[in-house]
Design a protein around this motif. Structure first.
Motif, short mmCIF file in Angstrom:
data_model
loop_
_atom_site.label_atom_id
_atom_site.label_comp_id
_atom_site.label_asym_id
_atom_site.label_seq_id
_atom_site.Cartn_x
_atom_site.Cartn_y
_atom_site.Cartn_z
N PHE A 53 0.83 -1.21 0.00
CA PHE A 53 0.00 0.00 0.00
C PHE A 53 0.86 1.26 0.00
CE2 PHE A 53 -1.76 3.33 2.79
CZ PHE A 53 -2.78 3.79 1.97
N ILE A 54 1.89 1.28 0.87
CA ILE A 54 2.80 2.43 0.92
C ILE A 54 3.48 2.61 -0.43
CG2 ILE A 54 4.87 3.38 2.00
CD1 ILE A 54 2.39 3.41 3.79
N PHE A 55 3.95 1.50 -1.00
CA PHE A 55 4.60 1.55 -2.31
C PHE A 55 3.63 2.09 -3.37
CE2 PHE A 55 5.41 -0.37 -6.45
CZ PHE A 55 6.73 0.00 -6.67
N PHE A 56 2.39 1.62 -3.33
CA PHE A 56 1.38 2.04 -4.30
C PHE A 56 1.11 3.53 -4.20
CE2 PHE A 56 -3.17 2.44 -5.56
CZ PHE A 56 -3.05 2.01 -6.89
N VAL A 57 1.01 4.04 -2.99
CA VAL A 57 0.75 5.47 -2.77
C VAL A 57 1.92 6.31 -3.29
CG1 VAL A 57 0.45 7.27 -1.04
CG2 VAL A 57 -0.82 5.14 -0.84
N LEU A 58 3.14 5.89 -2.96
CA LEU A 58 4.33 6.64 -3.39
C LEU A 58 4.47 6.61 -4.91
CD1 LEU A 58 6.95 5.55 -0.68
CD2 LEU A 58 5.75 7.74 -0.87
N ALA A 59 4.22 5.45 -5.50
CA ALA A 59 4.32 5.33 -6.96
C ALA A 59 3.26 6.19 -7.64
CB ALA A 59 4.17 3.87 -7.37
N SER A 60 2.06 6.21 -7.07
CA SER A 60 0.98 7.03 -7.63
C SER A 60 1.34 8.52 -7.52
CB SER A 60 -0.34 6.76 -6.89
OG SER A 60 -0.73 5.41 -7.05
N PHE A 61 2.01 8.90 -6.43
CA PHE A 61 2.43 10.29 -6.26
C PHE A 61 3.47 10.67 -7.31
CE2 PHE A 61 5.53 13.34 -4.50
CZ PHE A 61 4.69 14.44 -4.39
N THR A 62 4.43 9.77 -7.59
CA THR A 62 5.43 10.08 -8.62
C THR A 62 4.78 10.20 -9.99
OG1 THR A 62 5.96 7.74 -9.04
CG2 THR A 62 7.24 8.88 -7.34
N ASP A 63 3.65 9.50 -10.18
CA ASP A 63 2.92 9.63 -11.44
C ASP A 63 2.40 11.06 -11.58
OD1 ASP A 63 1.47 9.07 -13.79
OD2 ASP A 63 -0.32 8.57 -12.63
N PHE A 64 1.88 11.60 -10.49
CA PHE A 64 1.43 13.00 -10.50
C PHE A 64 2.61 13.94 -10.66
CE2 PHE A 64 1.37 16.72 -7.69
CZ PHE A 64 0.45 17.51 -8.33
N LEU A 65 3.71 13.63 -9.95
CA LEU A 65 4.86 14.52 -9.92
C LEU A 65 5.51 14.66 -11.29
CD1 LEU A 65 6.81 16.24 -8.23
CD2 LEU A 65 8.15 14.15 -7.81
N ASP A 66 5.74 13.54 -12.00
CA ASP A 66 6.41 13.66 -13.30
C ASP A 66 5.56 14.41 -14.31
OD1 ASP A 66 4.54 11.75 -14.04
OD2 ASP A 66 5.98 10.10 -14.09
N GLY A 67 4.24 14.21 -14.25
CA GLY A 67 3.35 14.94 -15.16
C GLY A 67 3.34 16.42 -14.85
#
Length: 219
Positions: A53-67
């Motif tokens: 879950f923590i990994f999923f949240v962080l990965a989803s945040f990087t998805d927002f961040l790179d865009g």
């Protein structure tokens, strides 16, 4: 390779490492039936799923961040446009597939993701991505519709709730005929199917070899 693309690429590497880790844990559990990852106290949340879950949240945040960085710094590239959806689908679909059957070495009452919903979600992504690829070759940009955006949000919420074994809504599930986490899974699947049908109806002409004005909009 600019910073947003590096973030996207690092996310793909991290997801691959996560998948390899899960495979290794599977074989460890297969070789040693006594190997069990415990729950967090009496919460009903397993340490493995909490870590995911923590990994999923962080990965989803990087998805927002790179865009965000790509748009802010005008660093949108063809490579970035290609890698970003690959990373998104790899992250979400790998989680969905993993959650179909709770891991035997970390079961402890862990809820699972509906098999039929998982099949529909993954199949929809494959079909829509293929449609986008064909349309792009013909100069047609397929704009994300409202149901597609809703599907993304609902699917992320659904995956998070299943990883957390329904928490915090698990305390209310006893009074509901359907678990709240499952409701989000069904809503995500419904939005996914509807958005897929809309894409096919609106842009299906690209599969017939015809070509319309390429100003349909952009994602």
């Amino acid at each position: 390779m600019n910073t947003p693309t590096k973030i996207t690429f690092s996310r793909i590497i991290a997801i691959v490492v996560m998948i390899i880790t899960l495979v290794v844990l599977y074989f460890i559990g297969l070789a040693n039936p006594e190997f069990v990852i415990p729950n967090i106290g009496n919460s009903g949340i397993n340490w493995l799923y909490f870590g995911l879950f923590i990994f999923f949240v962080l990965a989803s945040f990087t998805d927002f961040l790179d865009g965000y960085l790509a748009r802010k710094n005008n660093q949108v590239t063809k490579l970035g446009k290609f890698l970003d959806p690959v990373a998104d689908k790899l992250l979400v679909n790998s989680m969905v597939i993993f959650l179909i059957v709770p891991a035997s070495y970390a079961h402890n009452g862990q809820m699972n993701f509906s098999l039929w919903c998982a099949l529909l979600l993954v199949a929809r992504d494959i079909v829509v991505d293929a449609l986008r690829f064909i349309a792009a070759e013909k100069g047609v940009a397929i704009a994300a519709n409202i149901f597609g955006k809703a599907k993304t949000v609902l699917e992320m919420v659904a995956v998070s709730l299943v990883l957390l074994n329904g928490w915090p809504f698990i305390y209310f599930d006893a009074t509901w005929p359907v678990r709240i986490a499952d409701i989000f899974v069904y809503l995500a699947t419904l939005a996914s199917v509807i958005s897929g049908v809309i894409y096919m109806v609106k842009y299906g002409y690209v599969l017939k070899g015809s070509k319309k004005d390429g100003s349909e909009g952009s994602k």
